[in-house]
Design a protein around this motif. Structure first.
Motif, PDB file in Angstrom:
ATOM      1  N   ASN A 156      52.766 -23.067   1.610  1.00  0.00           N
ATOM      2  CA  ASN A 156      54.067 -22.399   1.609  1.00  0.00           C
ATOM      3  C   ASN A 156      54.124 -21.381   0.477  1.00  0.00           C
ATOM      4  O   ASN A 156      53.135 -21.155  -0.216  1.00  0.00           O
ATOM      5  CB  ASN A 156      55.204 -23.421   1.468  1.00  0.00           C
ATOM      6  N   THR A 157      55.263 -20.781   0.293  1.00  0.00           N
ATOM      7  CA  THR A 157      55.549 -19.731  -0.691  1.00  0.00           C
ATOM      8  C   THR A 157      54.734 -18.477  -0.397  1.00  0.00           C
ATOM      9  O   THR A 157      54.010 -18.404   0.594  1.00  0.00           O
ATOM     10  CB  THR A 157      55.291 -20.195  -2.149  1.00  0.00           C
ATOM     11  N   ALA A 158      54.845 -17.491  -1.284  1.00  0.00           N
ATOM     12  CA  ALA A 158      54.114 -16.234  -1.102  1.00  0.00           C
ATOM     13  C   ALA A 158      52.610 -16.428  -1.257  1.00  0.00           C
ATOM     14  O   ALA A 158      51.830 -15.557  -0.855  1.00  0.00           O
ATOM     15  CB  ALA A 158      54.614 -15.201  -2.109  1.00  0.00           C
ATOM     16  N   LEU A 159      52.201 -17.549  -1.846  1.00  0.00           N
ATOM     17  CA  LEU A 159      50.774 -17.816  -2.050  1.00  0.00           C
ATOM     18  C   LEU A 159      50.165 -18.634  -0.920  1.00  0.00           C
ATOM     19  O   LEU A 159      49.073 -19.180  -1.064  1.00  0.00           O
ATOM     20  CB  LEU A 159      50.573 -18.553  -3.377  1.00  0.00           C
ATOM     21  N   SER A 160      50.861 -18.727   0.212  1.00  0.00           N
ATOM     22  CA  SER A 160      50.332 -19.482   1.342  1.00  0.00           C
ATOM     23  C   SER A 160      48.951 -18.970   1.724  1.00  0.00           C
ATOM     24  O   SER A 160      48.728 -17.779   1.887  1.00  0.00           O
ATOM     25  CB  SER A 160      51.282 -19.363   2.537  1.00  0.00           C
ATOM     26  N   GLY A 161      48.005 -19.892   1.855  1.00  0.00           N
ATOM     27  CA  GLY A 161      46.627 -19.529   2.170  1.00  0.00           C
ATOM     28  C   GLY A 161      45.731 -19.473   0.952  1.00  0.00           C
ATOM     29  O   GLY A 161      44.498 -19.488   1.089  1.00  0.00           O
ATOM     30  N   SER A 162      46.318 -19.399  -0.247  1.00  0.00           N
ATOM     31  CA  SER A 162      45.523 -19.388  -1.476  1.00  0.00           C
ATOM     32  C   SER A 162      45.052 -20.803  -1.809  1.00  0.00           C
ATOM     33  O   SER A 162      45.569 -21.792  -1.293  1.00  0.00           O
ATOM     34  CB  SER A 162      46.342 -18.827  -2.643  1.00  0.00           C
ATOM     35  N   GLN A 180      56.128 -29.915  -7.790  1.00  0.00           N
ATOM     36  CA  GLN A 180      57.060 -28.963  -8.392  1.00  0.00           C
ATOM     37  C   GLN A 180      56.389 -28.249  -9.547  1.00  0.00           C
ATOM     38  O   GLN A 180      55.667 -28.859 -10.345  1.00  0.00           O
ATOM     39  CB  GLN A 180      58.314 -29.678  -8.906  1.00  0.00           C
ATOM     40  N   VAL A 181      56.634 -26.947  -9.644  1.00  0.00           N
ATOM     41  CA  VAL A 181      56.083 -26.139 -10.725  1.00  0.00           C
ATOM     42  C   VAL A 181      56.801 -26.496 -12.027  1.00  0.00           C
ATOM     43  O   VAL A 181      58.034 -26.453 -12.102  1.00  0.00           O
ATOM     44  CB  VAL A 181      56.239 -24.635 -10.425  1.00  0.00           C
ATOM     45  N   GLN A 182      56.023 -26.873 -13.060  1.00  0.00           N
ATOM     46  CA  GLN A 182      56.572 -27.176 -14.381  1.00  0.00           C
ATOM     47  C   GLN A 182      56.405 -25.999 -15.339  1.00  0.00           C
ATOM     48  O   GLN A 182      57.310 -25.663 -16.088  1.00  0.00           O
ATOM     49  CB  GLN A 182      55.881 -28.415 -14.965  1.00  0.00           C
ATOM     50  N   ASP A 183      55.225 -25.397 -15.349  1.00  0.00           N
ATOM     51  CA  ASP A 183      54.975 -24.174 -16.091  1.00  0.00           C
ATOM     52  C   ASP A 183      53.761 -23.505 -15.459  1.00  0.00           C
ATOM     53  O   ASP A 183      53.324 -23.892 -14.375  1.00  0.00           O
ATOM     54  CB  ASP A 183      54.782 -24.437 -17.603  1.00  0.00           C
ATOM     55  N   ALA A 184      53.199 -22.497 -16.149  1.00  0.00           N
ATOM     56  CA  ALA A 184      52.124 -21.700 -15.544  1.00  0.00           C
ATOM     57  C   ALA A 184      50.894 -22.527 -15.230  1.00  0.00           C
ATOM     58  O   ALA A 184      50.119 -22.168 -14.337  1.00  0.00           O
ATOM     59  CB  ALA A 184      51.744 -20.541 -16.471  1.00  0.00           C
ATOM     60  N   GLN A 185      50.688 -23.636 -15.933  1.00  0.00           N
ATOM     61  CA  GLN A 185      49.470 -24.416 -15.726  1.00  0.00           C
ATOM     62  C   GLN A 185      49.736 -25.901 -15.499  1.00  0.00           C
ATOM     63  O   GLN A 185      48.839 -26.721 -15.657  1.00  0.00           O
ATOM     64  CB  GLN A 185      48.518 -24.234 -16.921  1.00  0.00           C
ATOM     65  N   THR A 186      50.950 -26.254 -15.124  1.00  0.00           N
ATOM     66  CA  THR A 186      51.277 -27.657 -14.887  1.00  0.00           C
ATOM     67  C   THR A 186      52.177 -27.776 -13.663  1.00  0.00           C
ATOM     68  O   THR A 186      53.139 -27.016 -13.518  1.00  0.00           O
ATOM     69  CB  THR A 186      52.006 -28.280 -16.099  1.00  0.00           C
ATOM     70  N   ASP A 242      51.760 -17.706 -11.568  1.00  0.00           N
ATOM     71  CA  ASP A 242      52.625 -16.642 -12.077  1.00  0.00           C
ATOM     72  C   ASP A 242      54.067 -17.125 -11.989  1.00  0.00           C
ATOM     73  O   ASP A 242      54.633 -17.239 -10.890  1.00  0.00           O
ATOM     74  CB  ASP A 242      52.422 -15.371 -11.238  1.00  0.00           C
ATOM     75  N   ILE A 243      54.667 -17.441 -13.134  1.00  0.00           N
ATOM     76  CA  ILE A 243      56.027 -17.994 -13.144  1.00  0.00           C
ATOM     77  C   ILE A 243      57.047 -16.991 -12.614  1.00  0.00           C
ATOM     78  O   ILE A 243      58.084 -17.371 -12.069  1.00  0.00           O
ATOM     79  CB  ILE A 243      56.410 -18.448 -14.577  1.00  0.00           C
ATOM     80  N   ALA A 244      56.771 -15.703 -12.744  1.00  0.00           N
ATOM     81  CA  ALA A 244      57.689 -14.713 -12.184  1.00  0.00           C
ATOM     82  C   ALA A 244      57.700 -14.794 -10.661  1.00  0.00           C
ATOM     83  O   ALA A 244      58.724 -14.541 -10.017  1.00  0.00           O
ATOM     84  CB  ALA A 244      57.282 -13.312 -12.641  1.00  0.00           C
ATOM     85  N   GLN A 245      56.566 -15.125 -10.090  1.00  0.00           N
ATOM     86  CA  GLN A 245      56.458 -15.228  -8.637  1.00  0.00           C
ATOM     87  C   GLN A 245      56.865 -16.610  -8.133  1.00  0.00           C
ATOM     88  O   GLN A 245      57.480 -16.744  -7.071  1.00  0.00           O
ATOM     89  CB  GLN A 245      55.010 -14.928  -8.211  1.00  0.00           C
ATOM     90  N   LEU A 246      56.534 -17.646  -8.910  1.00  0.00           N
ATOM     91  CA  LEU A 246      56.883 -19.020  -8.568  1.00  0.00           C
ATOM     92  C   LEU A 246      57.644 -19.627  -9.741  1.00  0.00           C
ATOM     93  O   LEU A 246      57.057 -20.223 -10.640  1.00  0.00           O
ATOM     94  CB  LEU A 246      55.626 -19.842  -8.279  1.00  0.00           C
ATOM     95  N   PRO A 247      58.977 -19.472  -9.786  1.00  0.00           N
ATOM     96  CA  PRO A 247      59.756 -19.972 -10.934  1.00  0.00           C
ATOM     97  C   PRO A 247      59.622 -21.483 -11.094  1.00  0.00           C
ATOM     98  O   PRO A 247      59.255 -22.207 -10.165  1.00  0.00           O
ATOM     99  CB  PRO A 247      61.202 -19.580 -10.563  1.00  0.00           C
ATOM    100  N   VAL A 248      59.924 -21.941 -12.310  1.00  0.00           N
ATOM    101  CA  VAL A 248      59.897 -23.373 -12.607  1.00  0.00           C
ATOM    102  C   VAL A 248      60.831 -24.098 -11.635  1.00  0.00           C
ATOM    103  O   VAL A 248      61.960 -23.678 -11.397  1.00  0.00           O
ATOM    104  CB  VAL A 248      60.325 -23.634 -14.068  1.00  0.00           C
ATOM    105  N   GLY A 249      60.360 -25.189 -11.060  1.00  0.00           N
ATOM    106  CA  GLY A 249      61.140 -25.943 -10.086  1.00  0.00           C
ATOM    107  C   GLY A 249      60.760 -25.649  -8.650  1.00  0.00           C
ATOM    108  O   GLY A 249      61.176 -26.373  -7.738  1.00  0.00           O
ATOM    109  N   THR A 250      59.970 -24.589  -8.412  1.00  0.00           N
ATOM    110  CA  THR A 250      59.557 -24.255  -7.057  1.00  0.00           C
ATOM    111  C   THR A 250      58.739 -25.394  -6.456  1.00  0.00           C
ATOM    112  O   THR A 250      57.872 -25.958  -7.111  1.00  0.00           O
ATOM    113  CB  THR A 250      58.716 -22.962  -7.039  1.00  0.00           C
TER     114      THR A 250
END
Length: 520
Positions: free
Chosen positions: A151-157, A176-182, A113-121
Motif C-alpha cells: 500500500n501507500t505510494a511505495l506500493s511495489g517497493s 506503523q511508521v515510528q520514524d525514518a528507520q523504525t 521518507d517521513i515527508a512521504q510517509l508521516p509518523v503513524g502511517t
C-alpha cells in the motif's frame, strides 16, 4: 502474531556492500551466454527464498540487444527491480557487480521518507525473505527480512527490516511508521476486522442509493394487483416513522430520531430488544424488502440482489476472507468521505415498477450499512493514543411536502489515560473529551449546507458552508444572533464562520485533523 517493535535499521551508507564479485549459480548451465571479457546488464524479475539460499529470475540484456531470462541461486537476496552488471566466468556461474547509481533508486529501502510517509502511517506488506545475521557477542540475535509493500505510494517497493524475531516467509504484515528507520508491527489479528470492514464498505457503497428516491415513490404508491395489503402496510410504517423539522428541533425528538435511524438495529437485537416495538429505519426497510420479494415472479433474479445487500449474510464471508483481501483493500481509496454523495437509480430497461421499487429499497439498505461501516472504520486508537469513537447516520426528515435526507456524524475523542500514583487514583480528574459534529443536508431554497462544530470543556466552535451565494450571505448576517443563543444556553463560543462552497477534503481522514488546536 506478537512481534516486538523493531530496532533501528542500520543506515544504507554504513552497510558493507554485498554481491561485489559474488558468484550466482545458474540452475541450468549455459555455455557462452556472455562472451569472455564482455559484460551484460541484468534485472532481477523475481525473488524466492529456498531454505538458506535465494532463487532469482534474471532478465539478461546482451550488448547485441538480445534478451534472455535465466534462473540463478545466491546466498544473498536482491530486491526485485535491482539492476546488475554481470559477467560469465564459467558455464554454471555469473559474476555480479551492483551498479550503485542505478540500484540506489530501485533496490531495497533501508530508510523511510517521513515527508512521504508521516509518523503513524500504516504500512502493509508481504514477507519475501528471512535470514539470521551473524551474531555479535553479548548482543541479541537479529533477523533480516525483505518485505514487499502493498500500500501507500511505495506500493511495489521492497523494505529491508531488522527484527528481534524471525518473520515467516509469505506472512502478511501491518506496521506503523515510528520514524525514518523504525516501524512497529501491529498484530494482524487486531487488524482483521478493520480490513474486513473496509472491503465490505467498498462493496456496499457501490450498491447504495439515496433514500429520498425510494421514499418519494412510496409516498405515491398506487393500489394495484402487485401491491398487496402487507406491502402497503410496510410502506406506511416506514413513512410514518419519518420525523419532521419541528420534532428534530427538540431534545427528545432528536434523541428519538437518532435511535430510530437504523444505525443501532444490530445493537438492539444483540441486547434482546424487540425492534418491532418502535420505528427503526433499517428494520422497516428490511420488512419492506421482504414484502417486495414475495410479490416478485418466481423466476426473477432480484432475490440474489437482496441477499448480496444483506450485511448479515455477507459478514461471515468477508471476515473469513480478510487475510486474503489485504492487498486488495490497500490498493483502493478510502471511501469514508462525509457526506455520502447523492446517488439516484434510474429504472432499468424491461424492469417493472415492483422490481424498480425493490432495487431502490435494496440500495437504501446498502446506504444505511455504508454509514454503519464508516462508523466502524473511523473508530479506534489514533497514532498518539487517543481513542476515537464515531457514529455516522442519515435521517430522512419531513419539510412540508418534501423529504430532506439529513446526514449526521458524531465523533468523540478521548485523551489517553496518564499513569498516576496509586494513592491519587481516586482523585483523578475526569477524562477530557473533544466532541465533533458534522451535518449535511439540502433544503430549498437554501440549497446544500454543511456544518462542522466541535465542543471541548464547554467551548464551542463552528464552521458553516453554503454552496449558494445568497445562502452564505444570509447565514453570515445571522451569525451574531446564533452566537447570542449559544451564549444563553451556557456555552462559551469561539469561532463562528460561514464560507461559500464546500469543506476542504485533504489527503488525510478527519481522524488525523483538528479544526482548532486548543493548546496553541
Amino acid at each position: 502474531m506478537n512481534i516486538l517493535p523493531l530496532p533501528q535499521t542500520v543506515p544504507a551508507t554504513s552497510r558493507p556492500q554485498v554481491l561485489s564479485g559474488e558468484l550466482l549459480k545458474l540452475l541450468t548451465p549455459v555455455e557462452g551466454l556472455i562472451s569472455v571479457g564482455q559484460t551484460a546488464q541484468a534485472e532481477v524479475l523475481s525473488l524466492k527464498q529456498a531454505d538458506q539460499t535465494f532463487q532469482m529470475l534474471l532478465k539478461v540484456t546482451l550488448d547485441s540487444g538480445r534478451q534472455t531470462t535465466v534462473q540463478t541461486t545466491s546466498n544473498q537476496p536482491l530486491a526485485q527491480g535491482t539492476t546488475l552488471l554481470v559477467t560469465q566466468p564459467s558455464a554454471g556461474n555469473l559474476a555480479v557487480t551492483v551498479q550503485q547509481a542505478i540500484a540506489a533508486s530501485v533496490a531495497t529501502l533501508t530508510r523511510l521518507d517521513i515527508a512521504q510517509l508521516p509518523v503513524g502511517t500504516l504500512l502493509q506488506g508481504k514477507v519475501l525473505t528471512s535470514q539470521v545475521l551473524p551474531q555479535v557477542p553479548g548482543q541479541p540475535m537479529v533477523f533480516r527480512s525483505m518485505v514487499s509493500l502493498l500500500n501507500t505510494a511505495l506500493s511495489g517497493s521492497t523494505l529491508s527490516i531488522d527484527s528481534p524475531q524471525p518473520l515467516r516467509i509469505g506472512t502478511l504484515l501491518s506496521a506503523q511508521v515510528q520514524d525514518a528507520q523504525t516501524v512497529k508491527f501491529v498484530p494482524l489479528s487486531s487488524r482483521q476486522e478493520q480490513l474486513a470492514v473496509t472491503r465490505q464498505l467498498v462493496d456496499q457503497q457501490s450498491r447504495q442509493g439515496s433514500l429520498d428516491g425510494l421514499l418519494k415513490l412510496l409516498q405515491n404508491l398506487p393500489p394495484s394487483d402487485q401491491t398487496s395489503v402487507e406491502l402497503r402496510s410496510a410502506a406506511a410504517r416506514l413513512l410514518a416513522g419519518l420525523p419532521d423539522v419541528q420534532q428534530l428541533s427538540t431534545l427528545k425528538g432528536l434523541a428519538q430520531a437518532l435511535v430510530s435511524s437504523g444505525v443501532f438495529l444490530e445493537s438492539k437485537l444483540l441486547t434482546g430488544q424487540n425492534p418491532t416495538l418502535a420505528p427503526d429505519m433499517k428494520g422497516d426497510l428490511l420488512k419492506l424488502v421482504a414484502q417486495l420479494t414475495q410479490g416478485l415472479p418466481t423466476n426473477t433474479s432480484f432475490g440474489a440482489i437482496i441477499a448480496a445487500n444483506t450485511l448479515a449474510q455477507a459478514m461471515p464471508n468477508f471476515v473469513r476472507n480478510a487475510l486474503g483481501m489485504l492487498g486488495q483493500v490497500s490498493a483502493k481509496p478510502s471511501p469514508t468521505a462525509f457526506p455520502l454523495p447523492e446517488r439516484l437509480l434510474q429504472s432499468a430497461e424491461g424492469e417493472n415498477d415492483l422490481e424498480h421499487l425493490l432495487r431502490l429499497a435494496a440500495a437504501a439498505v446498502s446506504r444505511l450499512q455504508s454509514h454503519q461501516l464508516s462508523s466502524l472504520e473511523q473508530t479506534g486508537v489514533t497514532a498518539d493514543g487517543r481513542l476515537m469513537s464515531t457514529w455516522q447516520l442519515e435521517i430522512p426528515m419531513r419539510n412540508m411536502q418534501d423529504i430532506v435526507p439529513l446526514q449526521v456524524k458524531f465523533q468523540r475523542e478521548d485523551a489517553p489515560e496518564k499513569e498516576q500514583p496509586k494513592e491519587r487514583r481516586e482523585e483523578r480528574e475526569p477524562k477530557q473529551q473533544l466532541w465533533r459534529v458534522e451535518l449535511a443536508f439540502a433544503m430549498e431554497p437554501l440549497g446544500p449546507l454543511q456544518i462542522q462544530a466541535q465542543l471541548i470543556k464547554g467551548s464551542l466552535s463552528s464552521q458553516l458552508w453554503a454552496e449558494r451565494p445568497y445562502t452564505a450571505s444570509l447565514i453570515e448576517s445571522n451569525l451574531s444572533g446564533l452566537r447570542d443563543r449559544l451564549l444563553s444556553a451556557g456555552l462559551n463560543v469561539g469561532d463562528l464562520d460561514c464560507h461559500l462552497g464546500t469543506p476542504p477534503q485533504g489527503p488525510q481522514t478527519r481522524l488525523d485533523q483538528r479544526w482548532v488546536d486548543e493548546n496553541a
